[in-house]
Motif scaffolding. Structure first.
Motif, PDB file in Angstrom:
ATOM      1  N   ARG A 230      -1.787   6.415   4.449  1.00 23.64           N
ATOM      2  CA  ARG A 230      -0.922   7.573   4.257  1.00 23.64           C
ATOM      3  C   ARG A 230       0.380   7.445   5.054  1.00 23.64           C
ATOM      4  NH1 ARG A 230      -5.757  10.177   3.491  1.00 23.64           N
ATOM      5  NH2 ARG A 230      -6.184  10.282   5.716  1.00 23.64           N
ATOM      6  N   VAL A 231       0.279   6.913   6.269  1.00 23.18           N
ATOM      7  CA  VAL A 231       1.490   6.749   7.089  1.00 23.18           C
ATOM      8  C   VAL A 231       2.406   5.705   6.452  1.00 23.18           C
ATOM      9  CG1 VAL A 231       2.391   6.129   9.350  1.00 23.18           C
ATOM     10  CG2 VAL A 231       0.281   7.455   9.185  1.00 23.18           C
ATOM     11  N   GLN A 232       1.836   4.616   5.969  1.00 19.53           N
ATOM     12  CA  GLN A 232       2.641   3.582   5.316  1.00 19.53           C
ATOM     13  C   GLN A 232       3.310   4.144   4.054  1.00 19.53           C
ATOM     14  OE1 GLN A 232      -0.165  -0.191   6.798  1.00 19.53           O
ATOM     15  NE2 GLN A 232      -0.140   0.403   4.667  1.00 19.53           N
ATOM     16  N   ARG A 233       2.578   4.982   3.331  1.00 25.48           N
ATOM     17  CA  ARG A 233       3.161   5.593   2.124  1.00 25.48           C
ATOM     18  C   ARG A 233       4.284   6.557   2.506  1.00 25.48           C
ATOM     19  NH1 ARG A 233      -1.356   6.773  -0.003  1.00 25.48           N
ATOM     20  NH2 ARG A 233      -1.553   8.980   0.547  1.00 25.48           N
ATOM     21  N   LEU A 234       4.107   7.272   3.600  1.00 27.84           N
ATOM     22  CA  LEU A 234       5.135   8.205   4.055  1.00 27.84           C
ATOM     23  C   LEU A 234       6.434   7.482   4.370  1.00 27.84           C
ATOM     24  CD1 LEU A 234       5.862  11.112   5.024  1.00 27.84           C
ATOM     25  CD2 LEU A 234       5.003  10.449   7.266  1.00 27.84           C
ATOM     26  N   TYR A 235       6.322   6.298   4.977  1.00 29.56           N
ATOM     27  CA  TYR A 235       7.522   5.544   5.366  1.00 29.56           C
ATOM     28  C   TYR A 235       7.935   4.494   4.334  1.00 29.56           C
ATOM     29  CZ  TYR A 235       7.663   7.570  10.033  1.00 29.56           C
ATOM     30  OH  TYR A 235       7.786   8.442  11.090  1.00 29.56           O
ATOM     31  N   GLY A 236       7.127   4.317   3.305  1.00 30.35           N
ATOM     32  CA  GLY A 236       7.468   3.332   2.286  1.00 30.35           C
ATOM     33  C   GLY A 236       7.405   1.912   2.794  1.00 30.35           C
ATOM     34  N   VAL A 237       6.424   1.609   3.648  1.00 30.90           N
ATOM     35  CA  VAL A 237       6.275   0.264   4.205  1.00 30.90           C
ATOM     36  C   VAL A 237       4.868  -0.235   3.902  1.00 30.90           C
ATOM     37  CG1 VAL A 237       7.951   0.652   6.042  1.00 30.90           C
ATOM     38  CG2 VAL A 237       5.549   1.170   6.466  1.00 30.90           C
ATOM     39  N   SER A 238       4.684  -1.535   4.008  1.00 33.56           N
ATOM     40  CA  SER A 238       3.375  -2.126   3.742  1.00 33.56           C
ATOM     41  C   SER A 238       2.567  -2.348   5.010  1.00 33.56           C
ATOM     42  CB  SER A 238       3.541  -3.468   3.006  1.00 33.56           C
ATOM     43  OG  SER A 238       4.347  -4.349   3.782  1.00 33.56           O
ATOM     44  N   ALA A 239       3.187  -2.170   6.173  1.00 32.53           N
ATOM     45  CA  ALA A 239       2.486  -2.319   7.450  1.00 32.53           C
ATOM     46  C   ALA A 239       3.253  -1.551   8.516  1.00 32.53           C
ATOM     47  CB  ALA A 239       2.369  -3.795   7.842  1.00 32.53           C
ATOM     48  N   LEU A 240       2.515  -1.139   9.566  1.00 28.33           N
ATOM     49  CA  LEU A 240       3.145  -0.390  10.656  1.00 28.33           C
ATOM     50  C   LEU A 240       3.573  -1.287  11.808  1.00 28.33           C
ATOM     51  CD1 LEU A 240       0.779   2.736  10.866  1.00 28.33           C
ATOM     52  CD2 LEU A 240       2.913   2.462   9.594  1.00 28.33           C
TER      53      LEU A 240
END
Length: 900
Positions: A230-240
């Protein structure tokens, strides 16, 4: 900590065969948000139904009516006007309600194209909660509004915090015992807690001190794998990984935030900065009771006025005020970072003309961060674009202002200011946006897009053409009205509404000749009302179509232009947020410099030692209040040292009530906060070894709701200090042990002082009325005595408000009682009892062998001076004439007779 309770509705809210299409639409939206009050848009009103209507009527003081039936029962209804929604919304949020806003997603005319019985399409566009507000009308411009989430995984805790209105995100990993301090520092408006954690007593205490509304959220949303997705989807990234390494509990807390934003923002992606792992940067830990005691950002009555923050705030922008509040709420622990901030403030102090010019530019700036957030969420308007333009213009002006000093390596600003100036440099994309807004946006744009008129003339030729047609048609209408009056002899007025368009209107009496006219009359009857009759003409009908098309065309072009600018802002949100942060930081530094110059504050020396040396220290808030009354403030010195080098580790502070002990204690604690926040301090000099934890146990209070008396609260807070304070901590304690019996209280105070000195080894100011504690100076290596000086003058007690070396010889309690207005007979009696106790008490030498001392039991004493004694005291024989002496003698005789 109380979990939200979901009360079942009074009636069954499932549709049935008799449910109308509109009510079915409402019931579907309500079923998706059962825990929220549903604002259902119907034309110019937001309507509420069923339980929501009853609750809203009670909470807002609005009329409760009814509309239709559902399963045989009347449907309660209440409504608020669309144009006044923000005010009602604010009142509901303050009372702890969630509000789901269900908007009309199309124009009614579009629905009619699908059939006469078609229902306007509606959908929930957002859920408004205390922690997700973005509208200026609902927010405190100078205060942050934060949503927090708490997670506990494998014995480790984490707090994630988002300020949706400005796009800032923080993540803090901490021990369970530090949750209270972390939450209190952020002061969230709303706290999300996994439902499995309700009932955890440690967490309950931390949440109680946060001040925010606590919302239960399904624990499954915090499971690490799903949370990370969910966090990756929020930021539009594939990894944190690009944001740093996050512990499992941090990912869980961030996932709770992401899940809540998905729900409340109805799928809209907010413009959020990457999460800052602020736990990696050490901050001064301040527990909730200490914040309350020291009145850092709110007084003990909950008001901003009178707090430390209010006293020192000289910022001129809302973003700068929020930046300063964060610095004061979360002071740093790293000497290098602290000194970098002090360098920036010092440079601003030294460069007074530039600082004044900078503040003039900042006054014309706007809240770029909040405007950017609203536009990214599709919630902003033309005035938010104007705020972006204003901020970018300020950035350009600030860059030009600093250009000269930046080119001088000797006089140029320090690194912290250089970094902020670099973020203010506009790249090609920001420059292009500014050029578009400067050229195309009106100087004073409308508040709403639908009002139009916010695009400047000449920016869009096709818009100019549509406006010309629309505006010229208005002139033509005026001419047509004049001709109609001349041809008919009727006092017509051209009117307009959404149903008929343009029409000619006259009073019923004036229109009688036209109503009798034949079919050849150019005036075609359209509508008859009680007092008016409406007509049209072929020419007016044709003109109506042209005007409508021109007006719709103009508004459509403006709406398209606005949306183009909005998308551009959303794409540039990260850069705009950095501009906003840089403006806020410059304002905070300049404001602190302005305050320092105003009150004569000086730069503290901050390092990683264990000293606390202050010369001429002053309480910033009390000094401001005293000087406002035209009185001087008495400064005081304080020398403490955790390693015993150059000062004592613990100072016992004695002296009478009202002499300033509590002020002295709080004053030194506030100096720690100011210094570690990177601010100058009101003192001649200050040398501070950074403090890791600040504790203040000053004043009395209870917690009756949790069954805790004043003394119990005192002991709970003392226990927290003794279990958490370290050699790097700073502790101020006032009147420990005074809430119980004398023997118990003195024993507790004695043992607490010994523990702080021997075990915790923290730098401590310990105020007490137990003068027996003064003997600790002789028993322990690093204890000193201080006293608040007072003296008696002509029978009156005079407070000098000066901390001097040595213990006080007495507490002057009886004199203070007299000053407070205690009846003279009671004061006199207390004085006589005190004299007897002081004569008969046992030697305090036995303190070395507990029990500490034994108090004598006083014998009954007379009630106090007799009336004769008091009358004699008022007589001055040398000043009496013979007649006055004789009268006095008779008066005394009468008093003596009455007494007998």
């Amino acid at each position: 900590m109380n979990a939200p309770i979901a009360h079942p509705p009074k009636v069954d809210l499932t549709p049935d065969a008799g449910t109308t299409p509109v009510m079915a639409q409402f019931l579907t939206a309500k079923a998706s948000h059962p825990d929220a009050m549903l604002f259902f848009r119907m034309g110019d009103f937001y309507e509420l139904f069923f339980d929501d209507a009853e609750k809203a009527a009670a909470a807002l003081g609005i009329a409760l009516t009814k509309r239709g039936k559902h399963k045989g029962e009347d449907i309660p209804m209440a409504g608020v006007p669309v144009h006044a929604m923000d005010g009602y919304l604010a009142r509901l949020i303050r009372q702890g309600f969630k509000v789901a806003v269900c908007e009309q997603m199309e124009d009614p005319s579009e629905a009619k194209k699908r059939g006469s019985k078609a229902v306007v399409r509606r959908d929930v566009v957002r859920v408004v909660t205390p922690g997700t507000l973005t509208e200026d009308s609902l927010l405190d411009a100078r205060g942050a509004n934060r949503l927090a989430a708490v997670s506990v995984r494998k014995g480790k805790a984490a707090v994630a915090v988002v300020e949706l209105s400005a796009g800032a995100v923080d993540s803090v990993a901490c021990d369970l015992g530090d949750l209270a301090s972390v939450l209190a520092a952020f002061r969230p408006s709303e706290v999300l807690v996994p439902d499995r954690l309700f009932g955890d007593e440690t967490l309950k205490a931390a949440l109680d001190g946060s001040g925010g509304v606590v919302q239960a959220i399904p624990s499954a949303l915090g499971e690490p794998t799903g949370a990370r997705d969910r966090v990756q989807r929020l930021y539009g990234v594939s990894a944190l990984d690009g944001f740093g390494h996050f512990e499992e509990a941090e990912v869980s807390a961030l996932g709770l935030i992401a899940a809540y934003l998905e729900t409340t923002q109805a799928g809209k992606i907010p413009a959020l900065a990457p999460p800052r792992r602020t736990g990696e940067v050490g901050h001064l830990a301040i527990d909730p009771s200490t914040r309350h005691s020291l009145e850092i950002d709110r007084t003990q009555r909950g008001e901003r006025d009178g707090s430390l923050l209010h006293c020192i705030d000289r910022t001129v922008t809302s973003g700068g005020a929020r930046a300063l509040a964060e610095r004061i709420a979360r002071p740093l622990c790293d000497p290098a970072l602290i000194n970098a901030n002090l360098d920036a403030v010092g440079w601003m102090v030294e460069n007074r003309p530039l600082r004044r010019d900078l503040r003039d530019i900042l006054k014309a700036s706007s809240d770029v961060a909040r405007a950017t957030s609203r536009l990214a969420l599709g919630r902003g308007g033309p005035r938010d674009l104007a705020a972006i333009r204003s901020g970018l213009l300020s950035a350009e002006a600030i860059g030009a202002l600093f250009a000269a000093s930046r080119n001088d390596p000797l006089a140029g600003p320090p690194a912290r200011l250089q970094s902020a100036l670099a973020d203010l440099t506009l790249d090609a994309d920001l420059s292009s946006l500014l050029a578009d807004l400067r050229e195309g946006l009106a100087d004073e744009p409308s508040h709403l897009v639908r009002d139009g008129g916010f695009v400047q003339l000449g920016h869009r030729p096709e818009l100019d053409a549509a406006r010309a047609l629309r505006d010229d048609s208005r002139r033509v209408i005026a001419e047509l009205e004049a001709r109609a009056i001349e041809e008919s002899g009727v006092a017509f007025k051209v009117r307009h509404n959404a149903v008929l368009g343009y029409f000619l209107e006259a009073t019923a009496k004036a229109a009688e000749p036209l109503m009798r006219a034949g079919p050849d009359s150019p005036f075609i009857h359209r509508q008859t009302l009680a007092n008016q009759v409406r007509f049209t003409t072929v020419e007016l009908s044709e003109l109506d179509a042209k005007i409508s098309q021109a007006g719709y065309r103009a508004l459509a072009i403006e709406t398209e232009t606005f949306e183009s600018w909005r998308r551009e802002v959303a794409a540039l949100a990260p850069r705009l947020q950095r501009v906003a942060e840089a403006i806020a930081e410059l304002d905070a530094h300049a404001g602190l410099a302005e305050w320092a110059e105003e009150v004569g504050a000086t730069r503290p020396m901050v390092d990683d030692g264990l000293c606390f040396f202050v010369e001429g220290g002053r309480h910033p808030v009390v000094e401001a209040a005293v000087k406002a009354q035209g009185n001087p403030y008495t400064p005081n010195d304080c020398r403490l040292s955790g390693d015993g080098q150059g000062g004592s580790r613990l100072s016992i502070v004695t002296g009478p009530n009202m002499a300033g002990k509590s002020t002295f204690l709080r004053q030194n604690a506030l100096l720690v906060i100011l210094a570690q926040a990177g601010a100058f301090v009101p003192a001649r000099t200050m040398h501070l070894g950074v403090v890791d934890r600040l504790f203040s146990r000053v004043g009395a209070g209870d917690d009756l709701a949790r069954g805790r008396s004043t003394f119990m609260m005192e002991m709970v807070e003392t226990a927290a200090i003794l279990s958490q304070a370290t050699p790097r901590s700073f502790v101020v304690l006032d009147e420990i042990g005074r809430g119980t019996a004398t023997y118990d209280g003195l024993a507790i105070a004695w043992a607490t002082a010994e523990a702080l000195h021997e075990t915790n080894r923290a730098r401590t100011l310990f105020a007490t009325h137990y003068h027996e504690l003064a003997q600790l100076e002789e028993r322990l290596d690093h204890v000193s005595n201080l006293s608040m000086a007072a003296k008696e003058w002509n029978g009156d007690l005079v407070f000098l408000h000066e901390a001097v070396l040595g213990a006080a010889d007495r507490s002057y309690g009886v004199q203070v009682a007299r000053l407070a207005g205690v009846p003279p007979k009671v004061v006199a009696r207390a004085k006589s009892v005190l004299e007897k106790l002081e004569k008969e008490k046992t030697s305090s030498a036995s303190l070395n062998d507990l029990p500490l001392f034994a108090a004598a039991q006083p014998e009954p004493e007379p009630a106090g001076p007799s009336p004769v004694d008091l009358a004699l005291a008022d007589i001055s024989p040398d000043d009496l004439s013979p007649r006055e002496a004789l009268e006095a003698l008779y008066r005394l005789k009468a008093l003596a007779t009455d007494k007998a």
